[in-house]
Write a protein that holds these residues in place. Structure first.
Motif, PDB file in Angstrom:
ATOM      1  N   GLY A 139       0.792  -1.219   0.000  1.00 35.59           N
ATOM      2  CA  GLY A 139       0.000   0.000   0.000  1.00 35.59           C
ATOM      3  C   GLY A 139       0.824   1.268   0.000  1.00 35.59           C
ATOM      4  O   GLY A 139       0.279   2.365  -0.187  1.00 35.59           O
ATOM      5  N   GLY A 140       2.118   1.138   0.207  1.00 38.65           N
ATOM      6  CA  GLY A 140       3.000   2.293   0.255  1.00 38.65           C
ATOM      7  C   GLY A 140       3.413   2.778  -1.114  1.00 38.65           C
ATOM      8  O   GLY A 140       2.970   2.264  -2.150  1.00 38.65           O
ATOM      9  N   SER A 141       4.287   3.783  -1.105  1.00 36.90           N
ATOM     10  CA  SER A 141       4.736   4.429  -2.347  1.00 36.90           C
ATOM     11  C   SER A 141       6.245   4.569  -2.370  1.00 36.90           C
ATOM     12  O   SER A 141       6.890   4.670  -1.319  1.00 36.90           O
ATOM     13  CB  SER A 141       4.113   5.831  -2.469  1.00 36.90           C
ATOM     14  OG  SER A 141       2.718   5.770  -2.538  1.00 36.90           O
ATOM     15  N   LEU A 142       6.773   4.585  -3.571  1.00 31.64           N
ATOM     16  CA  LEU A 142       8.176   4.898  -3.815  1.00 31.64           C
ATOM     17  C   LEU A 142       8.262   5.677  -5.122  1.00 31.64           C
ATOM     18  O   LEU A 142       7.421   5.497  -6.010  1.00 31.64           O
ATOM     19  CB  LEU A 142       9.024   3.630  -3.950  1.00 31.64           C
ATOM     20  CG  LEU A 142       9.401   2.852  -2.693  1.00 31.64           C
ATOM     21  CD1 LEU A 142      10.110   1.556  -3.083  1.00 31.64           C
ATOM     22  CD2 LEU A 142      10.271   3.676  -1.772  1.00 31.64           C
ATOM     23  N   ARG A 143       9.293   6.500  -5.227  1.00 30.51           N
ATOM     24  CA  ARG A 143       9.562   7.168  -6.500  1.00 30.51           C
ATOM     25  C   ARG A 143      10.972   6.794  -6.939  1.00 30.51           C
ATOM     26  O   ARG A 143      11.950   7.102  -6.247  1.00 30.51           O
ATOM     27  CB  ARG A 143       9.435   8.682  -6.400  1.00 30.51           C
ATOM     28  CG  ARG A 143       9.525   9.349  -7.777  1.00 30.51           C
ATOM     29  CD  ARG A 143       9.342  10.844  -7.736  1.00 30.51           C
ATOM     30  NE  ARG A 143      10.538  11.545  -7.305  1.00 30.51           N
ATOM     31  CZ  ARG A 143      10.813  12.814  -7.569  1.00 30.51           C
ATOM     32  NH1 ARG A 143       9.951  13.521  -8.289  1.00 30.51           N
ATOM     33  NH2 ARG A 143      11.909  13.379  -7.119  1.00 30.51           N
ATOM     34  N   LEU A 144      11.047   6.148  -8.083  1.00 34.15           N
ATOM     35  CA  LEU A 144      12.340   5.799  -8.659  1.00 34.15           C
ATOM     36  C   LEU A 144      12.801   6.906  -9.595  1.00 34.15           C
ATOM     37  O   LEU A 144      11.986   7.541 -10.268  1.00 34.15           O
ATOM     38  CB  LEU A 144      12.252   4.491  -9.435  1.00 34.15           C
ATOM     39  CG  LEU A 144      11.719   3.276  -8.672  1.00 34.15           C
ATOM     40  CD1 LEU A 144      11.794   2.034  -9.568  1.00 34.15           C
ATOM     41  CD2 LEU A 144      12.454   3.059  -7.385  1.00 34.15           C
ATOM     42  N   SER A 145      14.111   7.118  -9.630  1.00 34.08           N
ATOM     43  CA  SER A 145      14.710   8.092 -10.541  1.00 34.08           C
ATOM     44  C   SER A 145      15.675   7.387 -11.477  1.00 34.08           C
ATOM     45  O   SER A 145      16.328   6.409 -11.083  1.00 34.08           O
ATOM     46  CB  SER A 145      15.461   9.167  -9.761  1.00 34.08           C
ATOM     47  OG  SER A 145      14.615   9.877  -8.906  1.00 34.08           O
ATOM     48  N   CYS A 146      15.761   7.898 -12.674  1.00 37.31           N
ATOM     49  CA  CYS A 146      16.704   7.400 -13.673  1.00 37.31           C
ATOM     50  C   CYS A 146      17.434   8.616 -14.222  1.00 37.31           C
ATOM     51  O   CYS A 146      16.879   9.366 -15.032  1.00 37.31           O
ATOM     52  CB  CYS A 146      15.963   6.652 -14.767  1.00 37.31           C
ATOM     53  SG  CYS A 146      16.988   6.155 -16.174  1.00 37.31           S
ATOM     54  N   ALA A 147      18.669   8.806 -13.780  1.00 41.06           N
ATOM     55  CA  ALA A 147      19.462   9.954 -14.191  1.00 41.06           C
ATOM     56  C   ALA A 147      20.363   9.565 -15.360  1.00 41.06           C
ATOM     57  O   ALA A 147      21.086   8.560 -15.295  1.00 41.06           O
ATOM     58  CB  ALA A 147      20.301  10.454 -13.026  1.00 41.06           C
ATOM     59  N   ALA A 148      20.299  10.374 -16.412  1.00 36.93           N
ATOM     60  CA  ALA A 148      21.073  10.083 -17.619  1.00 36.93           C
ATOM     61  C   ALA A 148      22.282  11.001 -17.724  1.00 36.93           C
ATOM     62  O   ALA A 148      22.214  12.168 -17.330  1.00 36.93           O
ATOM     63  CB  ALA A 148      20.194  10.269 -18.846  1.00 36.93           C
ATOM     64  N   SER A 149      23.360  10.465 -18.250  1.00 37.90           N
ATOM     65  CA  SER A 149      24.548  11.282 -18.476  1.00 37.90           C
ATOM     66  C   SER A 149      25.141  10.938 -19.826  1.00 37.90           C
ATOM     67  O   SER A 149      24.998   9.818 -20.322  1.00 37.90           O
ATOM     68  CB  SER A 149      25.577  11.074 -17.367  1.00 37.90           C
ATOM     69  OG  SER A 149      25.989   9.732 -17.296  1.00 37.90           O
ATOM     70  N   ASP A 150      25.792  11.948 -20.425  1.00 35.89           N
ATOM     71  CA  ASP A 150      26.463  11.837 -21.715  1.00 35.89           C
ATOM     72  C   ASP A 150      25.513  11.642 -22.892  1.00 35.89           C
ATOM     73  O   ASP A 150      25.954  11.203 -23.960  1.00 35.89           O
ATOM     74  CB  ASP A 150      27.534  10.742 -21.703  1.00 35.89           C
ATOM     75  CG  ASP A 150      28.879  11.297 -21.268  1.00 35.89           C
ATOM     76  OD1 ASP A 150      29.896  10.665 -21.571  1.00 35.89           O
ATOM     77  OD2 ASP A 150      28.895  12.375 -20.647  1.00 35.89           O
ATOM     78  N   PHE A 151      24.244  11.916 -22.716  1.00 32.39           N
ATOM     79  CA  PHE A 151      23.331  12.029 -23.839  1.00 32.39           C
ATOM     80  C   PHE A 151      22.140  12.866 -23.382  1.00 32.39           C
ATOM     81  O   PHE A 151      21.870  12.988 -22.187  1.00 32.39           O
ATOM     82  CB  PHE A 151      22.871  10.659 -24.370  1.00 32.39           C
ATOM     83  CG  PHE A 151      21.884   9.938 -23.492  1.00 32.39           C
ATOM     84  CD1 PHE A 151      22.331   9.181 -22.421  1.00 32.39           C
ATOM     85  CD2 PHE A 151      20.531  10.001 -23.748  1.00 32.39           C
ATOM     86  CE1 PHE A 151      21.443   8.501 -21.619  1.00 32.39           C
ATOM     87  CE2 PHE A 151      19.621   9.324 -22.949  1.00 32.39           C
ATOM     88  CZ  PHE A 151      20.082   8.572 -21.880  1.00 32.39           C
ATOM     89  N   THR A 152      21.478  13.455 -24.352  1.00 31.51           N
ATOM     90  CA  THR A 152      20.323  14.299 -24.035  1.00 31.51           C
ATOM     91  C   THR A 152      19.085  13.436 -23.978  1.00 31.51           C
ATOM     92  O   THR A 152      18.607  12.927 -24.994  1.00 31.51           O
ATOM     93  CB  THR A 152      20.164  15.397 -25.096  1.00 31.51           C
ATOM     94  OG1 THR A 152      21.379  16.154 -25.147  1.00 31.51           O
ATOM     95  CG2 THR A 152      19.018  16.317 -24.735  1.00 31.51           C
ATOM     96  N   LEU A 153      18.581  13.284 -22.773  1.00 31.47           N
ATOM     97  CA  LEU A 153      17.507  12.336 -22.507  1.00 31.47           C
ATOM     98  C   LEU A 153      16.256  12.649 -23.324  1.00 31.47           C
ATOM     99  O   LEU A 153      15.542  11.746 -23.751  1.00 31.47           O
ATOM    100  CB  LEU A 153      17.206  12.353 -21.004  1.00 31.47           C
ATOM    101  CG  LEU A 153      16.214  11.362 -20.455  1.00 31.47           C
ATOM    102  CD1 LEU A 153      16.680  10.902 -19.087  1.00 31.47           C
ATOM    103  CD2 LEU A 153      14.838  11.998 -20.373  1.00 31.47           C
ATOM    104  N   ASP A 154      15.979  13.918 -23.586  1.00 32.89           N
ATOM    105  CA  ASP A 154      14.717  14.254 -24.228  1.00 32.89           C
ATOM    106  C   ASP A 154      14.695  13.935 -25.716  1.00 32.89           C
ATOM    107  O   ASP A 154      13.693  14.158 -26.383  1.00 32.89           O
ATOM    108  CB  ASP A 154      14.311  15.701 -23.971  1.00 32.89           C
ATOM    109  CG  ASP A 154      15.323  16.702 -24.468  1.00 32.89           C
ATOM    110  OD1 ASP A 154      14.994  17.902 -24.496  1.00 32.89           O
ATOM    111  OD2 ASP A 154      16.435  16.302 -24.820  1.00 32.89           O
TER     112      ASP A 154
END
Length: 121
Positions: A15-30
């Protein structure tokens, strides 16, 4: 060197929550679609969600639809996976991956190292 680094995993009660992050480097994520996958012990890796870069469309596996939300912050070169109403069956190592193209429906060529999510009371 292209890198994806996941963070935000941990132990949470059902029932709980978490927020995962994915950090990108050496390329433009968008410029690329980013997907989230997960692999539970002794199971195949499953696709969970994806966000395209072309129009920001989002897609979800049926098992997480309505509970997980994928988003991106291009200024921070980071993609997030907000996970709510977590269930024990969500327990897995979660990976983010970079698509070859702006659309979600291409192969993925770079993967992060994964972050463990454990849902247990």
């Amino acid at each position: 060197q292209v890198q994806l680094v996941e963070s935000g995993g941990g132990l949470v009660q059902p029932g709980g929550s978490l927020r995962l992050s994915c950090a990108a480097s050496d390329f433009t994520l968008d410029y690329y679609a980013i997907g989230w996958f997960r692999q539970a012990p002794r199971k195949e890796r499953d696709w969970v969600s994806c966000i395209s870069s072309s129009d920001g469309s989002t897609y979800y596996a049926d098992s997480v639809k309505g509970r997980f939300t994928i988003s991106r912050d291009n200024a921070k070169n980071t993609v997030y996976l907000q996970m709510n109403s977590l269930k024990p069956e969500d327990t897995a190592v979660y990976y983010c991956a970079k698509s070859l193209e702006a659309s979600c429906w291409y192969e993925y060529d770079y993967w992060g190292q994964g972050t463990q999510v454990t849902v247990s009371s």
